[in-house]
Design a protein around this motif. Structure first.
Motif, PDB file in Angstrom:
ATOM      1  N   PRO A  54     191.254  33.791  -2.170  1.00 12.28           N
ATOM      2  CA  PRO A  54     192.613  33.281  -2.315  1.00 12.28           C
ATOM      3  C   PRO A  54     192.736  32.503  -3.629  1.00 12.28           C
ATOM      4  CG  PRO A  54     191.848  32.964  -0.071  1.00 12.28           C
ATOM      5  CD  PRO A  54     190.661  33.442  -0.867  1.00 12.28           C
ATOM      6  N   LEU A  55     193.845  32.722  -4.329  1.00 11.31           N
ATOM      7  CA  LEU A  55     194.037  32.154  -5.663  1.00 11.31           C
ATOM      8  C   LEU A  55     195.334  31.362  -5.736  1.00 11.31           C
ATOM      9  CD1 LEU A  55     193.308  31.988  -8.736  1.00 11.31           C
ATOM     10  CD2 LEU A  55     194.607  34.123  -9.005  1.00 11.31           C
ATOM     11  N   THR A  56     195.216  30.078  -6.055  1.00 11.97           N
ATOM     12  CA  THR A  56     196.386  29.244  -6.299  1.00 11.97           C
ATOM     13  C   THR A  56     196.575  29.186  -7.809  1.00 11.97           C
ATOM     14  OG1 THR A  56     195.980  27.903  -4.329  1.00 11.97           O
ATOM     15  CG2 THR A  56     197.385  26.933  -6.037  1.00 11.97           C
ATOM     16  N   ILE A  57     197.772  29.534  -8.253  1.00 13.53           N
ATOM     17  CA  ILE A  57     198.071  29.472  -9.687  1.00 13.53           C
ATOM     18  C   ILE A  57     199.025  28.309  -9.933  1.00 13.53           C
ATOM     19  CG2 ILE A  57     199.112  30.664 -11.656  1.00 13.53           C
ATOM     20  CD1 ILE A  57     198.169  33.309 -10.468  1.00 13.53           C
ATOM     21  N   VAL A  58     198.673  27.484 -10.915  1.00 14.27           N
ATOM     22  CA  VAL A  58     199.514  26.362 -11.323  1.00 14.27           C
ATOM     23  C   VAL A  58     200.356  26.854 -12.503  1.00 14.27           C
ATOM     24  CG1 VAL A  58     199.554  23.997 -12.187  1.00 14.27           C
ATOM     25  CG2 VAL A  58     197.793  24.697 -10.537  1.00 14.27           C
ATOM     26  N   TYR A  59     201.677  26.921 -12.243  1.00 14.37           N
ATOM     27  CA  TYR A  59     202.622  27.423 -13.252  1.00 14.37           C
ATOM     28  C   TYR A  59     203.253  26.268 -14.005  1.00 14.37           C
ATOM     29  CZ  TYR A  59     202.306  31.779 -10.611  1.00 14.37           C
ATOM     30  OH  TYR A  59     201.839  32.913  -9.976  1.00 14.37           O
ATOM     31  N   VAL A  80     191.617  27.560  -7.933  1.00 17.10           N
ATOM     32  CA  VAL A  80     192.844  27.059  -8.561  1.00 17.10           C
ATOM     33  C   VAL A  80     192.758  27.316 -10.064  1.00 17.10           C
ATOM     34  CG1 VAL A  80     194.334  25.059  -8.978  1.00 17.10           C
ATOM     35  CG2 VAL A  80     193.105  25.260  -6.803  1.00 17.10           C
ATOM     36  N   MET A  81     193.804  27.919 -10.590  1.00 15.18           N
ATOM     37  CA  MET A  81     193.848  28.295 -11.997  1.00 15.18           C
ATOM     38  C   MET A  81     195.189  27.871 -12.588  1.00 15.18           C
ATOM     39  SD  MET A  81     193.461  32.214 -13.274  1.00 15.18           S
ATOM     40  CE  MET A  81     191.810  32.351 -12.624  1.00 15.18           C
ATOM     41  N   ARG A  82     195.164  27.296 -13.768  1.00 18.68           N
ATOM     42  CA  ARG A  82     196.413  26.943 -14.455  1.00 18.68           C
ATOM     43  C   ARG A  82     196.764  28.088 -15.405  1.00 18.68           C
ATOM     44  NH1 ARG A  82     198.580  21.356 -16.966  1.00 18.68           N
ATOM     45  NH2 ARG A  82     200.520  22.206 -17.738  1.00 18.68           N
ATOM     46  N   LEU A  83     198.033  28.486 -15.353  1.00 16.55           N
ATOM     47  CA  LEU A  83     198.496  29.615 -16.159  1.00 16.55           C
ATOM     48  C   LEU A  83     199.715  29.178 -16.956  1.00 16.55           C
ATOM     49  CD1 LEU A  83     198.370  32.648 -16.838  1.00 16.55           C
ATOM     50  CD2 LEU A  83     199.690  33.080 -14.774  1.00 16.55           C
ATOM     51  N   SER A  84     199.604  29.211 -18.275  1.00 19.11           N
ATOM     52  CA  SER A  84     200.732  28.790 -19.112  1.00 19.11           C
ATOM     53  C   SER A  84     201.688  29.965 -19.312  1.00 19.11           C
ATOM     54  CB  SER A  84     200.247  28.247 -20.453  1.00 19.11           C
ATOM     55  OG  SER A  84     199.543  29.247 -21.146  1.00 19.11           O
ATOM     56  N   ALA A  85     202.885  29.652 -19.760  1.00 17.11           N
ATOM     57  CA  ALA A  85     203.924  30.674 -19.938  1.00 17.11           C
ATOM     58  C   ALA A  85     203.488  31.767 -20.913  1.00 17.11           C
ATOM     59  CB  ALA A  85     205.214  30.023 -20.421  1.00 17.11           C
ATOM     60  N   ASP A  86     202.574  31.436 -21.840  1.00 16.59           N
ATOM     61  CA  ASP A  86     202.120  32.447 -22.803  1.00 16.59           C
ATOM     62  C   ASP A  86     200.938  33.264 -22.288  1.00 16.59           C
ATOM     63  OD1 ASP A  86     200.134  30.564 -22.932  1.00 16.59           O
ATOM     64  OD2 ASP A  86     200.454  30.035 -25.036  1.00 16.59           O
ATOM     65  N   GLY A  87     200.582  33.072 -21.004  1.00 11.99           N
ATOM     66  CA  GLY A  87     199.542  33.887 -20.383  1.00 11.99           C
ATOM     67  C   GLY A  87     198.130  33.344 -20.519  1.00 11.99           C
ATOM     68  N   ILE A  88     197.960  32.170 -21.106  1.00 10.38           N
ATOM     69  CA  ILE A  88     196.633  31.557 -21.232  1.00 10.38           C
ATOM     70  C   ILE A  88     196.295  30.894 -19.897  1.00 10.38           C
ATOM     71  CG2 ILE A  88     195.229  29.853 -22.476  1.00 10.38           C
ATOM     72  CD1 ILE A  88     196.211  32.179 -24.229  1.00 10.38           C
ATOM     73  N   PHE A  89     195.087  31.179 -19.376  1.00 10.51           N
ATOM     74  CA  PHE A  89     194.728  30.547 -18.108  1.00 10.51           C
ATOM     75  C   PHE A  89     193.430  29.773 -18.202  1.00 10.51           C
ATOM     76  CE2 PHE A  89     193.318  34.982 -17.861  1.00 10.51           C
ATOM     77  CZ  PHE A  89     192.002  34.858 -17.450  1.00 10.51           C
ATOM     78  N   LYS A  90     193.322  28.755 -17.329  1.00  9.74           N
ATOM     79  CA  LYS A  90     192.157  27.891 -17.277  1.00  9.74           C
ATOM     80  C   LYS A  90     191.819  27.650 -15.818  1.00  9.74           C
ATOM     81  CE  LYS A  90     190.878  23.146 -18.412  1.00  9.74           C
ATOM     82  NZ  LYS A  90     191.349  21.861 -18.907  1.00  9.74           N
ATOM     83  N   ILE A  91     190.552  27.801 -15.448  1.00  9.05           N
ATOM     84  CA  ILE A  91     190.138  27.573 -14.052  1.00  9.05           C
ATOM     85  C   ILE A  91     189.990  26.074 -13.813  1.00  9.05           C
ATOM     86  CG2 ILE A  91     188.311  27.935 -12.357  1.00  9.05           C
ATOM     87  CD1 ILE A  91     187.881  30.701 -13.656  1.00  9.05           C
ATOM     88  N   LEU A  92     190.729  25.556 -12.820  1.00  6.86           N
ATOM     89  CA  LEU A  92     190.673  24.138 -12.468  1.00  6.86           C
ATOM     90  C   LEU A  92     189.720  23.882 -11.312  1.00  6.86           C
ATOM     91  CD1 LEU A  92     194.509  23.313 -12.613  1.00  6.86           C
ATOM     92  CD2 LEU A  92     192.804  23.110 -14.439  1.00  6.86           C
ATOM     93  N   ARG A  93     189.615  24.855 -10.376  1.00  9.48           N
ATOM     94  CA  ARG A  93     188.664  24.751  -9.263  1.00  9.48           C
ATOM     95  C   ARG A  93     188.128  26.145  -8.991  1.00  9.48           C
ATOM     96  NH1 ARG A  93     191.073  22.531  -3.877  1.00  9.48           N
ATOM     97  NH2 ARG A  93     191.809  24.639  -3.610  1.00  9.48           N
ATOM     98  N   PRO A  94     186.824  26.358  -9.247  1.00  7.49           N
ATOM     99  CA  PRO A  94     186.254  27.717  -9.059  1.00  7.49           C
ATOM    100  C   PRO A  94     186.287  28.172  -7.603  1.00  7.49           C
ATOM    101  CG  PRO A  94     184.614  26.209 -10.019  1.00  7.49           C
ATOM    102  CD  PRO A  94     185.851  25.414  -9.726  1.00  7.49           C
TER     103      PRO A  94
END
Length: 193
Positions: free
Chosen positions: A87-92, A179-193
């Motif tokens: 399961p993947l939570t994306i932070v928009y 948990v992954m943060r995803l910016s409007a330009d499509g760049i993502f960063k993993i916050l919690r593996p």
């Protein structure tokens, strides 16, 4: 009517009245409410004794619900959701993220964490309710996250308006989402593996 269908019907009735439920999700058991109802969201913060500066996750039952929740879903989000093994939570980000939701769900920086559930019960519950739900672990803030219904504190169970009956007997430990943060330009960063 099956017990499962009746369970969803009862939970939806409580959600429509602005109540708080305890329900099984694609990760751990969650405290939930209508994600659009500020009063219900504030009540979850009180139940958890959690600082309201810590945002809560929003759960949707389909990509269509996600698109009605977050105004601009970056194209890469669809691939991340489809191919994630857990399961993947994306932070928009963005000022429009969650504009139709309770303001308390947005983090201080205006971001919003959303997960599209594929687990049968929580998916059907979101779809039957017709709107996103809050999904936060069923524990007092700072205490261990219960991995199954049997581990949930009686204090939590007694505080909610309805505790779902489906999947209570399961004992296999559940894990929180990635948990992954995803910016409007499509760049993502993993916050919690």
């Amino acid at each position: 009517m099956s017990e499962y269908t009746e369970d969803i019907r009862k939970a939806v009735a409580v959600l429509r009245k602005g109540g708080v439920i305890l329900y099984p999700t694609d990760t751990v058991w969650g405290l939930g409410c209508d994600a659009r109802n500020q009063g219900a969201v504030e009540r979850i913060f009180k139940i958890k004794r959690r600082a309201d500066s810590k945002a809560l996750i929003t759960l949707t039952g389909s990509l269509a619900q996600l698109e009605r929740t977050v105004d601009e879903v970056p194209e890469v989000a669809y691939d991340l959701i489809e191919f994630s093994e857990r399961p993947l939570t994306i932070v928009y980000d963005g000022p429009s993220a969650g504009a139709r939701l309770a303001p308390a769900l947005l983090a201080e920086d205006g971001t919003l964490g959303v997960r599209v559930t594929s687990e049968a019960f929580s998916r059907e519950l979101c779809l039957a309710f017709g709107a996103p739900l809050v999904s936060t672990s069923a524990n007092i803030s700072g205490e261990p996250t219960p991995s199954c219904f049997a581990e949930i504190s009686p204090e939590i169970v007694d505080t909610v308006d309805y505790a779902c009956t489906s999947r209570r007997e399961e004992t296999e430990p559940a894990k929180p989402s990635t948990v992954m943060r995803l910016s409007a330009d499509g760049i993502f960063k993993i916050l919690r593996p």
